[in-house]
Design a protein around this motif. Structure first.
Motif, short mmCIF file in Angstrom:
data_model
loop_
_atom_site.label_atom_id
_atom_site.label_comp_id
_atom_site.label_asym_id
_atom_site.label_seq_id
_atom_site.Cartn_x
_atom_site.Cartn_y
_atom_site.Cartn_z
N ILE A 1 0.87 -1.17 0.00
CA ILE A 1 0.00 0.00 0.00
C ILE A 1 0.90 1.22 0.00
O ILE A 1 1.73 1.40 0.90
CB ILE A 1 -0.93 0.01 1.23
CG1 ILE A 1 -1.81 -1.24 1.21
CG2 ILE A 1 -1.77 1.28 1.27
CD1 ILE A 1 -2.56 -1.48 2.51
N GLN A 2 0.75 2.06 -1.02
CA GLN A 2 1.52 3.30 -1.12
C GLN A 2 0.75 4.39 -0.37
O GLN A 2 -0.45 4.57 -0.59
CB GLN A 2 1.68 3.71 -2.59
CG GLN A 2 2.36 2.68 -3.44
CD GLN A 2 3.85 2.93 -3.56
OE1 GLN A 2 4.42 3.82 -2.95
NE2 GLN A 2 4.50 2.11 -4.36
N VAL A 3 1.46 5.11 0.48
CA VAL A 3 0.85 6.15 1.31
C VAL A 3 1.70 7.41 1.24
O VAL A 3 2.92 7.33 1.15
CB VAL A 3 0.74 5.66 2.78
CG1 VAL A 3 0.21 6.75 3.70
CG2 VAL A 3 -0.14 4.42 2.88
N ASP B 1 9.54 1.79 4.33
CA ASP B 1 8.82 0.55 4.05
C ASP B 1 8.62 -0.16 5.38
O ASP B 1 9.56 -0.28 6.16
CB ASP B 1 9.65 -0.36 3.13
CG ASP B 1 9.57 0.07 1.68
OD1 ASP B 1 8.45 0.32 1.20
OD2 ASP B 1 10.62 0.14 1.02
N HIS B 2 7.39 -0.61 5.62
CA HIS B 2 7.12 -1.35 6.86
C HIS B 2 6.15 -2.47 6.57
O HIS B 2 5.13 -2.28 5.91
CB HIS B 2 6.54 -0.42 7.94
CG HIS B 2 6.41 -1.11 9.25
ND1 HIS B 2 7.45 -1.27 10.12
CD2 HIS B 2 5.34 -1.72 9.82
CE1 HIS B 2 7.04 -1.94 11.19
NE2 HIS B 2 5.77 -2.23 11.03
N ALA C 1 5.04 2.01 11.67
CA ALA C 1 5.62 2.57 10.45
C ALA C 1 6.01 4.04 10.61
O ALA C 1 6.79 4.57 9.83
CB ALA C 1 4.66 2.41 9.28
N ASN C 2 5.48 4.73 11.60
CA ASN C 2 5.78 6.14 11.84
C ASN C 2 6.90 6.35 12.85
O ASN C 2 7.44 7.44 12.97
CB ASN C 2 4.54 6.88 12.40
CG ASN C 2 3.45 7.11 11.38
OD1 ASN C 2 2.68 8.06 11.49
ND2 ASN C 2 3.33 6.26 10.38
N GLN C 3 7.27 5.31 13.59
CA GLN C 3 8.16 5.49 14.74
C GLN C 3 9.57 5.95 14.37
O GLN C 3 10.17 6.74 15.10
CB GLN C 3 8.18 4.23 15.59
CG GLN C 3 6.85 4.07 16.30
CD GLN C 3 6.72 2.78 17.09
OE1 GLN C 3 7.61 1.96 17.11
NE2 GLN C 3 5.58 2.61 17.73
N HIS C 4 10.10 5.52 13.23
CA HIS C 4 11.43 5.96 12.82
C HIS C 4 11.43 7.47 12.55
O HIS C 4 12.36 8.18 12.93
CB HIS C 4 11.90 5.20 11.57
CG HIS C 4 13.19 5.72 11.02
ND1 HIS C 4 14.41 5.43 11.61
CD2 HIS C 4 13.46 6.52 9.97
CE1 HIS C 4 15.36 6.05 10.93
NE2 HIS C 4 14.81 6.70 9.93
N VAL C 5 10.39 7.95 11.90
CA VAL C 5 10.29 9.39 11.60
C VAL C 5 10.15 10.19 12.89
O VAL C 5 10.78 11.24 13.05
CB VAL C 5 9.14 9.66 10.61
CG1 VAL C 5 8.86 11.15 10.47
CG2 VAL C 5 9.46 9.06 9.26
N VAL C 6 9.35 9.70 13.83
CA VAL C 6 9.22 10.38 15.12
C VAL C 6 10.57 10.47 15.81
O VAL C 6 10.99 11.54 16.29
CB VAL C 6 8.20 9.66 16.03
CG1 VAL C 6 8.20 10.26 17.43
CG2 VAL C 6 6.79 9.74 15.42
N HIS D 1 1.76 -4.45 3.80
CA HIS D 1 3.07 -3.81 3.69
C HIS D 1 2.83 -2.39 3.20
O HIS D 1 2.14 -2.19 2.20
CB HIS D 1 3.93 -4.58 2.68
CG HIS D 1 5.31 -4.07 2.53
ND1 HIS D 1 6.36 -4.54 3.28
CD2 HIS D 1 5.81 -3.10 1.75
CE1 HIS D 1 7.46 -3.89 2.94
NE2 HIS D 1 7.15 -3.01 2.01
N VAL D 2 3.35 -1.43 3.93
CA VAL D 2 3.15 -0.03 3.54
C VAL D 2 4.48 0.60 3.13
O VAL D 2 5.53 0.30 3.69
CB VAL D 2 2.50 0.81 4.67
CG1 VAL D 2 1.08 0.37 4.94
CG2 VAL D 2 3.32 0.78 5.94
N ARG D 3 4.39 1.45 2.14
CA ARG D 3 5.51 2.31 1.74
C ARG D 3 5.00 3.73 1.91
O ARG D 3 4.11 4.17 1.18
CB ARG D 3 5.94 2.05 0.30
CG ARG D 3 7.03 3.02 -0.17
CD ARG D 3 7.62 2.61 -1.50
NE ARG D 3 8.32 1.34 -1.32
CZ ARG D 3 8.31 0.36 -2.21
NH1 ARG D 3 7.64 0.47 -3.35
NH2 ARG D 3 8.98 -0.76 -1.98
N ILE D 4 5.53 4.43 2.92
CA ILE D 4 5.05 5.76 3.24
C ILE D 4 6.09 6.80 2.80
O ILE D 4 7.24 6.75 3.23
CB ILE D 4 4.77 5.93 4.74
CG1 ILE D 4 3.84 4.82 5.24
CG2 ILE D 4 4.17 7.31 5.02
CD1 ILE D 4 3.59 4.85 6.74
#
Length: 131
Positions: free
Chosen positions: A8-10, A75-76, A121-126, A82-85
């Motif tokens: 899923i592309q986000v 990618d997570h 999937a957001n934790q690395h960016v945080v 599987h998401v690619r944000i």
């Protein structure tokens, strides 16, 4: 990515206002429901991530963003999906952000981010924003 999961592309916006970040709370009935996330949504077929970001910010928040800048692509794999944000920083926008789809939307200072629950999937960016 395992065979049973689909990609899923986000596109997601790291919307900044001075030292604050705008976050949205995921609806309880959605995957990772009840957690805070960077606003955005799915990229449609034949749509660029940056186009999806602009569309989603208008549909979900009622704002028009200017000059989004690619921050990072993550990618997570959650196992079932599987998401690619594609995360973009947004420092300029017009309009007053509000939850157009009933979601809670709130400004947080950077130091408050460490006490919030985010999808994996957001934790690395945080973590990167806090460093």
């Amino acid at each position: 990515m395992n065979e049973s999961s689909s990609l899923i592309q986000v596109a997601a916006a790291i919307i900044r206002d001075d030292e604050r970040i705008l976050l949205a709370k995921r609806p309880l009935d959605k995957h990772q429901g009840g957690k805070w996330e960077f606003p955005g949504g799915k990229v449609d077929t034949n749509e660029l991530a940056v186009e999806a970001l602009k569309r989603e910010c208008e549909e979900e928040l009622g704002i028009e963003i200017s000059s989004p800048c690619l921050y990072e692509v993550i990618d997570h794999d959650y196992g079932d999906k599987h998401v690619r944000i594609s995360f973009y920083t947004v420092e300029r926008f017009t309009g007053e952000p509000e939850g157009k789809e009933g979601q809670e939307v709130k400004w947080f200072s950077l130091h408050q981010l460490s006490s919030l629950e985010f999808p994996q999937a957001n934790q690395h960016v945080v973590a990167r924003l806090l460093s």
